[in-house]
Design an enzyme around this catalytic site. Structure first.
Site, short mmCIF file in Angstrom:
data_model
loop_
_atom_site.label_atom_id
_atom_site.label_comp_id
_atom_site.label_asym_id
_atom_site.label_seq_id
_atom_site.Cartn_x
_atom_site.Cartn_y
_atom_site.Cartn_z
N SER A 94 0.72 -1.30 -0.36
CA SER A 94 -0.04 0.29 -0.31
C SER A 94 1.04 1.14 0.17
O SER A 94 1.62 1.77 1.45
CB SER A 94 -1.16 -0.13 1.26
OG SER A 94 -1.20 1.15 1.02
N LYS A 126 -1.64 -1.05 -4.36
CA LYS A 126 -1.99 -0.45 -3.62
C LYS A 126 -1.94 1.63 -3.32
O LYS A 126 -1.16 1.68 -2.41
CB LYS A 126 -2.76 -0.82 -2.83
CG LYS A 126 -4.11 0.05 -1.53
CD LYS A 126 -4.75 -0.62 -0.76
CE LYS A 126 -4.30 -0.49 0.42
NZ LYS A 126 -5.12 -0.68 1.55
N LEU A 127 -2.79 2.32 -4.18
CA LEU A 127 -2.77 3.85 -4.12
C LEU A 127 -3.75 4.17 -3.16
O LEU A 127 -4.76 3.98 -2.96
CB LEU A 127 -2.72 4.07 -5.43
CG LEU A 127 -1.84 3.74 -6.56
CD1 LEU A 127 -1.73 4.61 -7.83
CD2 LEU A 127 -0.55 3.71 -6.60
N LYS A 128 -3.27 4.80 -2.12
CA LYS A 128 -4.04 5.95 -1.71
C LYS A 128 -4.00 7.46 -2.51
O LYS A 128 -3.12 7.84 -3.34
CB LYS A 128 -2.98 6.50 0.03
CG LYS A 128 -2.63 5.56 0.50
CD LYS A 128 -4.63 4.98 1.38
CE LYS A 128 -3.69 3.57 2.51
NZ LYS A 128 -5.15 3.29 3.51
N ASP A 142 -7.02 3.40 -2.88
CA ASP A 142 -7.96 3.36 -1.36
C ASP A 142 -8.18 4.58 -0.71
O ASP A 142 -7.64 5.15 -1.11
CB ASP A 142 -7.10 2.58 -0.14
CG ASP A 142 -7.41 1.96 1.28
OD1 ASP A 142 -8.96 3.07 1.94
OD2 ASP A 142 -7.48 2.13 1.95
N ASN A 173 -9.48 5.72 2.11
CA ASN A 173 -10.26 5.91 3.26
C ASN A 173 -11.56 6.95 3.61
O ASN A 173 -11.47 7.65 4.06
CB ASN A 173 -9.09 6.35 4.25
CG ASN A 173 -7.97 5.35 4.39
OD1 ASN A 173 -6.84 5.57 3.39
ND2 ASN A 173 -8.52 3.75 5.03
N GLU A 184 -10.91 0.55 -2.87
CA GLU A 184 -11.54 0.34 -1.03
C GLU A 184 -12.08 1.57 -0.68
O GLU A 184 -11.47 2.67 -0.85
CB GLU A 184 -10.30 0.21 -0.70
CG GLU A 184 -10.34 -0.39 0.59
CD GLU A 184 -8.92 -0.91 1.04
OE1 GLU A 184 -7.82 -1.13 0.05
OE2 GLU A 184 -8.69 -0.59 2.25
N ASP A 202 -13.52 -1.50 3.85
CA ASP A 202 -12.11 -1.43 4.85
C ASP A 202 -13.25 -1.41 6.17
O ASP A 202 -13.45 -2.28 7.00
CB ASP A 202 -10.98 -1.15 4.65
CG ASP A 202 -10.31 -1.38 5.73
OD1 ASP A 202 -10.42 -1.84 6.54
OD2 ASP A 202 -9.44 -0.19 5.28
N LYS A 230 -8.92 -7.00 8.51
CA LYS A 230 -8.28 -6.57 9.41
C LYS A 230 -8.53 -7.49 10.71
O LYS A 230 -10.15 -6.71 11.51
CB LYS A 230 -7.85 -5.54 9.40
CG LYS A 230 -6.95 -4.85 8.01
CD LYS A 230 -7.15 -3.06 8.47
CE LYS A 230 -6.57 -2.08 7.76
NZ LYS A 230 -7.54 -1.33 7.17
N GLY A 287 -4.19 -4.51 6.22
CA GLY A 287 -2.55 -4.05 7.23
C GLY A 287 -2.91 -2.68 8.17
O GLY A 287 -3.85 -1.95 7.43
O1 SMG Z 1 -0.13 -2.03 6.90
O2 SMG Z 1 1.09 -1.61 5.01
C1 SMG Z 1 0.09 -2.01 5.45
C2 SMG Z 1 -1.13 -0.32 5.22
C3 SMG Z 1 -1.96 -0.47 4.67
O3 SMG Z 1 -2.72 1.24 4.08
C4 SMG Z 1 -3.32 0.31 4.71
N1 SMG Z 1 -3.72 0.74 5.57
O4 SMG Z 1 -7.16 1.64 5.06
O5 SMG Z 1 -6.48 0.55 5.12
C5 SMG Z 1 -6.09 1.31 5.15
C6 SMG Z 1 -4.78 1.68 5.42
C7 SMG Z 1 -4.92 1.92 7.27
C8 SMG Z 1 -3.70 2.05 7.64
S1 SMG Z 1 -3.15 4.01 7.50
C9 SMG Z 1 -2.58 5.08 9.03
MG MG Z 2 -8.52 0.70 3.52
#
Ligand code: SMG
Ligand code: MG
Length: 373
Positions: A136, A162-164, A189, A191, A214, A239, A263, A291
Protein backbone atom coordinates in the site's frame (compact mmCIF):
# COMPACT_ATOMS: atom_id res chain seq x y z
CA UNK A 1 -7.87 -25.35 32.00
CA UNK A 2 -5.25 -22.72 32.69
CA UNK A 3 -5.69 -19.61 34.81
CA UNK A 4 -4.82 -16.01 34.04
CA UNK A 5 -1.85 -14.68 36.00
CA UNK A 6 -0.94 -11.29 34.55
CA UNK A 7 -1.37 -8.89 31.68
CA UNK A 8 1.25 -6.34 30.70
CA UNK A 9 0.66 -3.25 28.55
CA UNK A 10 3.60 -1.87 26.60
CA UNK A 11 3.63 1.27 24.49
CA UNK A 12 6.15 1.04 21.65
CA UNK A 13 7.44 3.54 19.13
CA UNK A 14 9.37 2.77 15.92
CA UNK A 15 10.31 5.23 13.17
CA UNK A 16 8.87 4.40 9.73
CA UNK A 17 11.29 4.21 6.82
CA UNK A 18 9.16 6.80 5.01
CA UNK A 19 6.13 8.85 6.09
CA UNK A 20 2.79 7.24 5.25
CA UNK A 21 0.13 9.71 4.09
CA UNK A 22 -3.54 8.88 3.68
CA UNK A 23 -6.62 11.03 3.12
CA UNK A 24 -6.80 11.55 6.91
CA UNK A 25 -3.21 12.50 7.63
CA UNK A 26 0.42 11.49 7.76
CA UNK A 27 2.28 9.23 10.16
CA UNK A 28 6.07 9.17 10.54
CA UNK A 29 6.28 6.70 13.42
CA UNK A 30 4.53 3.51 14.36
CA UNK A 31 3.21 4.03 17.87
CA UNK A 32 1.07 1.29 19.34
CA UNK A 33 0.15 -0.75 22.38
CA UNK A 34 1.34 -4.32 22.81
CA UNK A 35 -0.24 -6.78 25.20
CA UNK A 36 1.65 -9.58 26.89
CA UNK A 37 -0.40 -12.11 28.83
CA UNK A 38 0.75 -14.76 31.25
CA UNK A 39 -1.27 -17.81 32.15
CA UNK A 40 -0.07 -20.63 34.36
CA UNK A 41 0.64 -22.52 31.11
CA UNK A 42 2.29 -19.99 28.77
CA UNK A 43 2.95 -16.43 27.66
CA UNK A 44 1.26 -14.74 24.70
CA UNK A 45 1.63 -11.52 22.72
CA UNK A 46 -0.87 -9.32 20.89
CA UNK A 47 -0.59 -6.01 19.05
CA UNK A 48 -3.28 -3.35 19.13
CA UNK A 49 -3.79 -1.83 15.66
CA UNK A 50 -5.06 1.51 16.98
CA UNK A 51 -2.88 4.54 16.35
CA UNK A 52 -2.27 7.76 18.27
CA UNK A 53 -5.34 9.52 16.91
CA UNK A 54 -8.93 8.33 16.45
CA UNK A 55 -8.86 8.86 12.66
CA UNK A 56 -8.98 5.48 10.93
CA UNK A 57 -11.41 4.37 13.64
CA UNK A 58 -12.74 5.78 16.90
CA UNK A 59 -10.06 3.94 18.87
CA UNK A 60 -6.67 5.40 19.79
CA UNK A 61 -3.70 4.25 21.85
CA UNK A 62 -4.47 5.96 25.13
CA UNK A 63 -8.12 4.91 24.98
CA UNK A 64 -7.19 1.32 24.15
CA UNK A 65 -4.72 1.30 27.05
CA UNK A 66 -7.47 2.30 29.49
CA UNK A 67 -10.06 -0.04 27.97
CA UNK A 68 -7.64 -2.93 28.42
CA UNK A 69 -6.35 -1.94 31.86
CA UNK A 70 -9.67 -1.02 33.43
CA UNK A 71 -12.18 -3.32 31.74
CA UNK A 72 -10.72 -6.15 29.66
CA UNK A 73 -7.92 -7.24 32.00
CA UNK A 74 -10.28 -7.40 35.02
CA UNK A 75 -12.85 -9.30 32.91
CA UNK A 76 -10.20 -11.84 31.93
CA UNK A 77 -8.89 -12.22 35.48
CA UNK A 78 -12.42 -12.62 36.78
CA UNK A 79 -13.42 -15.31 34.27
CA UNK A 80 -13.61 -18.99 35.14
CA UNK A 81 -10.49 -19.84 33.12
CA UNK A 82 -7.92 -18.15 30.87
CA UNK A 83 -9.17 -19.62 27.58
CA UNK A 84 -9.93 -17.68 24.42
CA UNK A 85 -13.54 -18.85 24.33
CA UNK A 86 -14.16 -17.76 27.91
CA UNK A 87 -12.44 -14.40 27.35
CA UNK A 88 -14.48 -13.70 24.22
CA UNK A 89 -17.67 -14.27 26.20
CA UNK A 90 -16.41 -12.18 29.12
CA UNK A 91 -15.62 -9.29 26.74
CA UNK A 92 -19.19 -9.20 25.43
CA UNK A 93 -19.93 -7.03 28.47
CA UNK A 94 -17.69 -4.29 27.02
CA UNK A 95 -19.33 -2.48 24.12
CA UNK A 96 -17.20 -1.52 21.09
CA UNK A 97 -13.41 -1.21 21.45
CA UNK A 98 -12.70 -3.98 18.92
CA UNK A 99 -9.02 -3.07 18.53
CA UNK A 100 -8.44 -3.21 22.29
CA UNK A 101 -10.30 -6.53 22.49
CA UNK A 102 -8.34 -7.92 19.55
CA UNK A 103 -5.00 -7.18 21.19
CA UNK A 104 -5.99 -9.07 24.34
CA UNK A 105 -7.79 -11.94 22.61
CA UNK A 106 -4.90 -12.45 20.20
CA UNK A 107 -2.42 -12.55 23.10
CA UNK A 108 -4.64 -15.09 24.90
CA UNK A 109 -4.90 -17.16 21.72
CA UNK A 110 -1.12 -17.00 21.26
CA UNK A 111 -0.62 -18.29 24.81
CA UNK A 112 -3.21 -21.04 24.35
CA UNK A 113 -1.66 -22.23 21.08
CA UNK A 114 1.88 -21.95 22.46
CA UNK A 115 0.83 -24.23 25.33
CA UNK A 116 -0.62 -26.81 22.94
CA UNK A 117 2.21 -26.59 20.40
CA UNK A 118 -0.13 -25.53 17.56
CA UNK A 119 0.66 -22.79 15.06
CA UNK A 120 -1.93 -20.09 14.47
CA UNK A 121 -1.98 -20.96 10.77
CA UNK A 122 -2.75 -24.61 11.54
CA UNK A 123 -5.45 -23.60 14.04
CA UNK A 124 -7.05 -21.41 11.37
CA UNK A 125 -7.02 -24.19 8.78
CA UNK A 126 -4.56 -22.37 6.52
CA UNK A 127 -4.01 -24.23 3.27
CA UNK A 128 -0.67 -22.75 2.16
CA UNK A 129 2.70 -21.98 3.68
CA UNK A 130 3.44 -18.83 1.67
CA UNK A 131 1.17 -15.92 0.82
CA UNK A 132 1.19 -13.54 -2.14
CA UNK A 133 1.91 -10.00 -1.00
CA UNK A 134 0.89 -6.54 -2.09
CA UNK A 135 1.96 -3.12 -0.92
CA UNK A 136 0.00 0.00 0.00
CA UNK A 137 1.58 3.26 -1.15
CA UNK A 138 0.80 6.49 0.69
CA UNK A 139 -0.11 9.72 -1.10
CA UNK A 140 3.17 10.89 -2.62
CA UNK A 141 4.29 14.51 -2.98
CA UNK A 142 4.32 14.27 -6.80
CA UNK A 143 3.32 11.89 -9.59
CA UNK A 144 7.03 11.35 -10.37
CA UNK A 145 7.74 10.37 -6.77
CA UNK A 146 4.77 7.99 -6.85
CA UNK A 147 5.92 6.35 -10.09
CA UNK A 148 9.37 5.88 -8.60
CA UNK A 149 7.95 4.19 -5.51
CA UNK A 150 5.77 1.93 -7.64
CA UNK A 151 8.82 0.89 -9.70
CA UNK A 152 10.78 0.14 -6.54
CA UNK A 153 8.09 -2.05 -5.01
CA UNK A 154 7.46 -3.91 -8.28
CA UNK A 155 11.21 -4.55 -8.58
CA UNK A 156 11.15 -5.96 -5.02
CA UNK A 157 8.48 -8.44 -6.18
CA UNK A 158 5.20 -7.06 -4.81
CA UNK A 159 2.31 -8.55 -6.76
CA UNK A 160 -0.37 -5.90 -6.20
CA UNK A 161 -0.01 -2.14 -5.85
CA UNK A 162 -2.55 -0.15 -3.84
CA UNK A 163 -2.56 3.64 -4.13
CA UNK A 164 -3.96 5.89 -1.45
CA UNK A 165 -6.12 8.60 -3.00
CA UNK A 166 -7.92 11.72 -1.85
CA UNK A 167 -9.99 14.35 -3.68
CA UNK A 168 -7.70 16.21 -6.09
CA UNK A 169 -4.99 13.56 -5.99
CA UNK A 170 -6.73 10.73 -7.72
CA UNK A 171 -7.64 10.21 -11.38
CA UNK A 172 -4.45 11.64 -12.93
CA UNK A 173 -2.21 9.79 -10.49
CA UNK A 174 -3.98 6.48 -10.99
CA UNK A 175 -3.94 6.92 -14.76
CA UNK A 176 -0.20 7.68 -14.70
CA UNK A 177 0.52 4.48 -12.80
CA UNK A 178 -1.79 2.47 -15.06
CA UNK A 179 -0.14 3.91 -18.21
CA UNK A 180 3.30 3.00 -16.88
CA UNK A 181 2.17 -0.53 -15.87
CA UNK A 182 -0.75 -1.68 -18.03
CA UNK A 183 -0.84 -5.23 -16.64
CA UNK A 184 -0.27 -5.03 -12.88
CA UNK A 185 -2.89 -5.69 -10.22
CA UNK A 186 -3.72 -2.15 -9.16
CA UNK A 187 -6.21 -0.83 -6.61
CA UNK A 188 -7.01 2.41 -4.81
CA UNK A 189 -8.02 3.19 -1.23
CA UNK A 190 -9.83 6.44 -0.40
CA UNK A 191 -10.22 5.91 3.37
CA UNK A 192 -13.76 7.32 3.20
CA UNK A 193 -12.70 10.69 1.74
CA UNK A 194 -15.46 11.03 -0.88
CA UNK A 195 -19.22 11.26 -1.10
CA UNK A 196 -21.72 10.26 -3.72
CA UNK A 197 -21.47 13.69 -5.37
CA UNK A 198 -17.95 12.58 -6.41
CA UNK A 199 -19.37 9.75 -8.54
CA UNK A 200 -17.76 11.27 -11.65
CA UNK A 201 -14.30 10.78 -10.14
CA UNK A 202 -15.06 7.10 -9.71
CA UNK A 203 -16.55 6.87 -13.22
CA UNK A 204 -13.23 8.26 -14.51
CA UNK A 205 -11.30 5.65 -12.52
CA UNK A 206 -13.73 2.92 -13.55
CA UNK A 207 -12.12 2.53 -16.97
CA UNK A 208 -8.61 1.91 -15.61
CA UNK A 209 -8.99 -1.81 -14.98
CA UNK A 210 -8.61 -1.64 -11.21
CA UNK A 211 -8.84 -4.71 -9.04
CA UNK A 212 -11.03 -2.74 -6.62
CA UNK A 213 -11.85 0.64 -5.13
CA UNK A 214 -11.50 0.46 -1.34
CA UNK A 215 -13.70 2.39 1.09
CA UNK A 216 -14.63 5.36 -1.10
CA UNK A 217 -17.42 6.75 1.11
CA UNK A 218 -18.26 7.36 4.77
CA UNK A 219 -17.58 4.41 7.02
CA UNK A 220 -21.17 4.25 8.29
CA UNK A 221 -22.84 4.58 4.90
CA UNK A 222 -23.55 1.14 3.45
CA UNK A 223 -26.56 2.39 1.48
CA UNK A 224 -24.55 5.01 -0.43
CA UNK A 225 -21.84 2.44 -1.10
CA UNK A 226 -24.52 0.21 -2.65
CA UNK A 227 -25.65 3.12 -4.84
CA UNK A 228 -22.08 3.78 -5.96
CA UNK A 229 -21.41 0.08 -6.58
CA UNK A 230 -24.43 -0.01 -8.91
CA UNK A 231 -22.90 2.79 -11.00
CA UNK A 232 -19.50 1.11 -11.46
CA UNK A 233 -18.06 -1.92 -13.16
CA UNK A 234 -15.10 -1.96 -10.75
CA UNK A 235 -15.65 -3.92 -7.54
CA UNK A 236 -15.93 -1.91 -4.36
CA UNK A 237 -14.17 -3.25 -1.27
CA UNK A 238 -15.03 -2.17 2.27
CA UNK A 239 -12.53 -1.72 5.06
CA UNK A 240 -13.55 0.81 7.76
CA UNK A 241 -17.25 -0.11 7.35
CA UNK A 242 -16.71 -3.74 8.36
CA UNK A 243 -16.40 -4.10 12.14
CA UNK A 244 -17.97 -7.55 12.53
CA UNK A 245 -19.42 -10.50 10.67
CA UNK A 246 -22.80 -8.77 10.99
CA UNK A 247 -21.44 -5.73 9.14
CA UNK A 248 -19.93 -7.92 6.43
CA UNK A 249 -23.21 -9.77 5.93
CA UNK A 250 -25.18 -6.52 5.81
CA UNK A 251 -22.76 -4.97 3.30
CA UNK A 252 -22.90 -7.99 1.01
CA UNK A 253 -26.68 -8.34 1.22
CA UNK A 254 -27.09 -4.65 0.40
CA UNK A 255 -24.64 -4.85 -2.52
CA UNK A 256 -22.43 -2.24 -0.84
CA UNK A 257 -19.27 -4.10 -1.93
CA UNK A 258 -18.15 -7.25 -3.72
CA UNK A 259 -14.84 -7.70 -1.87
CA UNK A 260 -14.03 -7.52 1.86
CA UNK A 261 -10.81 -6.32 3.46
CA UNK A 262 -10.30 -8.35 6.65
CA UNK A 263 -8.29 -6.71 9.41
CA UNK A 264 -8.47 -8.80 12.52
CA UNK A 265 -7.94 -5.76 14.77
CA UNK A 266 -10.80 -3.81 13.19
CA UNK A 267 -13.25 -6.68 13.76
CA UNK A 268 -12.25 -7.47 17.35
CA UNK A 269 -9.64 -10.18 16.92
CA UNK A 270 -8.75 -13.37 15.13
CA UNK A 271 -11.91 -15.31 16.11
CA UNK A 272 -14.23 -12.69 14.55
CA UNK A 273 -11.90 -12.36 11.54
CA UNK A 274 -12.31 -16.07 11.03
CA UNK A 275 -16.10 -15.70 11.16
CA UNK A 276 -15.95 -12.90 8.56
CA UNK A 277 -13.76 -15.12 6.39
CA UNK A 278 -16.14 -18.06 6.74
CA UNK A 279 -19.22 -15.95 5.92
CA UNK A 280 -17.53 -14.49 2.82
CA UNK A 281 -16.23 -17.88 1.68
CA UNK A 282 -19.75 -19.33 1.99
CA UNK A 283 -21.07 -16.58 -0.30
CA UNK A 284 -18.16 -16.77 -2.75
CA UNK A 285 -16.99 -13.25 -1.82
CA UNK A 286 -13.21 -12.77 -2.16
CA UNK A 287 -11.38 -11.44 0.90
CA UNK A 288 -7.85 -10.22 1.50
CA UNK A 289 -5.81 -9.30 4.52
CA UNK A 290 -5.52 -5.60 5.27
CA UNK A 291 -2.67 -4.01 7.17
CA UNK A 292 -2.25 -1.37 9.87
CA UNK A 293 1.50 -0.86 9.53
CA UNK A 294 1.93 -3.58 12.15
CA UNK A 295 5.18 -4.55 13.81
CA UNK A 296 6.27 -8.16 13.45
CA UNK A 297 3.82 -9.20 16.20
CA UNK A 298 0.73 -8.15 14.25
CA UNK A 299 2.32 -9.10 10.94
CA UNK A 300 2.70 -12.72 12.05
CA UNK A 301 -1.05 -12.85 12.76
CA UNK A 302 -1.86 -11.29 9.38
CA UNK A 303 0.26 -13.83 7.52
CA UNK A 304 -1.49 -16.74 9.23
CA UNK A 305 -4.90 -15.28 8.37
CA UNK A 306 -3.87 -14.56 4.78
CA UNK A 307 -3.03 -18.25 4.35
CA UNK A 308 -6.69 -19.29 4.89
CA UNK A 309 -8.56 -20.65 1.86
CA UNK A 310 -10.85 -17.63 1.29
CA UNK A 311 -7.99 -15.12 1.10
CA UNK A 312 -7.74 -15.24 -2.66
CA UNK A 313 -6.38 -11.73 -3.32
CA UNK A 314 -2.93 -10.37 -2.41
CA UNK A 315 -3.10 -8.36 0.81
CA UNK A 316 -1.31 -5.45 2.48
CA UNK A 317 1.03 -7.94 4.10
CA UNK A 318 4.35 -6.37 3.22
CA UNK A 319 7.85 -7.15 4.45
CA UNK A 320 9.31 -5.58 7.61
CA UNK A 321 11.69 -3.50 5.46
CA UNK A 322 8.76 -1.70 3.83
CA UNK A 323 8.02 -0.15 7.26
CA UNK A 324 11.05 -0.33 9.56
CA UNK A 325 14.82 -0.37 9.44
CA UNK A 326 14.67 -2.71 12.41
CA UNK A 327 11.41 -4.49 13.30
CA UNK A 328 10.51 -5.58 16.84
CA UNK A 329 10.76 -9.23 15.82
CA UNK A 330 13.09 -11.00 13.44
CA UNK A 331 12.28 -9.34 10.11
CA UNK A 332 9.68 -10.73 7.71
CA UNK A 333 11.21 -10.92 4.27
CA UNK A 334 9.68 -10.84 0.81
CA UNK A 335 10.93 -13.47 -1.64
CA UNK A 336 11.69 -12.22 -5.17
CA UNK A 337 8.48 -13.93 -6.34
CA UNK A 338 6.44 -11.60 -4.12
CA UNK A 339 5.52 -14.17 -1.48
CA UNK A 340 6.20 -14.34 2.24
CA UNK A 341 6.46 -17.38 4.49
CA UNK A 342 3.70 -18.04 7.00
CA UNK A 343 5.10 -18.60 10.52
CA UNK A 344 5.09 -22.26 11.51
CA UNK A 345 6.16 -22.14 15.17
CA UNK A 346 3.48 -22.58 17.87
CA UNK A 347 1.13 -19.65 18.48
CA UNK A 348 1.83 -16.57 16.37
CA UNK A 349 5.32 -17.98 15.91
CA UNK A 350 7.32 -14.86 16.75
CA UNK A 351 8.43 -12.95 19.84
CA UNK A 352 9.72 -9.38 20.22
CA UNK A 353 13.51 -9.33 20.45
CA UNK A 354 14.57 -8.22 23.95
CA UNK A 355 17.05 -5.63 22.61
CA UNK A 356 14.38 -4.10 20.37
CA UNK A 357 11.88 -4.00 23.22
CA UNK A 358 14.42 -2.16 25.37
CA UNK A 359 14.93 0.36 22.57
CA UNK A 360 11.27 0.86 21.57
CA UNK A 361 9.17 0.62 24.75
CA UNK A 362 8.31 4.02 26.15
CA UNK A 363 5.91 2.88 28.88
CA UNK A 364 4.79 -0.36 30.46
CA UNK A 365 2.30 -1.38 33.11
CA UNK A 366 2.01 -4.84 34.62
CA UNK A 367 -1.34 -5.90 36.07
CA UNK A 368 -1.47 -9.08 38.09
CA UNK A 369 -4.58 -11.17 38.65
CA UNK A 370 -5.86 -10.07 42.04
CA UNK A 371 -4.63 -6.48 41.65
CA UNK A 372 -7.99 -5.22 40.39
CA UNK A 373 -11.04 -7.36 40.99
O1 SMG B 1 0.03 -2.15 6.75
O2 SMG B 1 0.91 -1.76 4.82
C1 SMG B 1 0.13 -1.50 5.71
C2 SMG B 1 -0.79 -0.33 5.52
C3 SMG B 1 -1.94 -0.71 4.67
O3 SMG B 1 -3.06 1.05 3.59
C4 SMG B 1 -2.96 0.39 4.59
N1 SMG B 1 -3.72 0.58 5.67
O4 SMG B 1 -6.97 1.88 5.09
O5 SMG B 1 -6.10 0.03 4.52
C5 SMG B 1 -6.01 1.12 5.07
C6 SMG B 1 -4.74 1.59 5.74
C7 SMG B 1 -4.98 1.92 7.16
C8 SMG B 1 -3.80 2.38 7.92
S1 SMG B 1 -3.52 4.05 7.74
C9 SMG B 1 -2.49 4.47 9.06
MG1 MG C 1 -8.15 0.69 3.74
Amino acid sequence: MSRARALELLHVELPLVRPFRTSFGEVTHKRCVLVRVETDAAEGWGECVADERPDFSGEFNEGAWLAIRDFLAPAWFGAADASLATAERAFEGVRGNPMAKAAVLDAILDAELAASGTSLAAWLGADRDRVVCGVSIGIAPTTEALLEQVDGYLAAGYRRIKLKIEPGTDVDRVRAVRDAHPDILLSVDANAAYDLADADTFRAIDGLGLLMIEQPLHHEDLVRHAELQALLATDLCLDESIRSVADATAALELGACRIVNIKQGRVGGVPEARRVHDACLARGTPVWCGGMLETGIGRAVNLALAAMPGFTLPGDTSASARYFDDDLTEPFELAPDGTMAVPTEPGIGVRPRPDRLRACVSRRELIRAGDKE
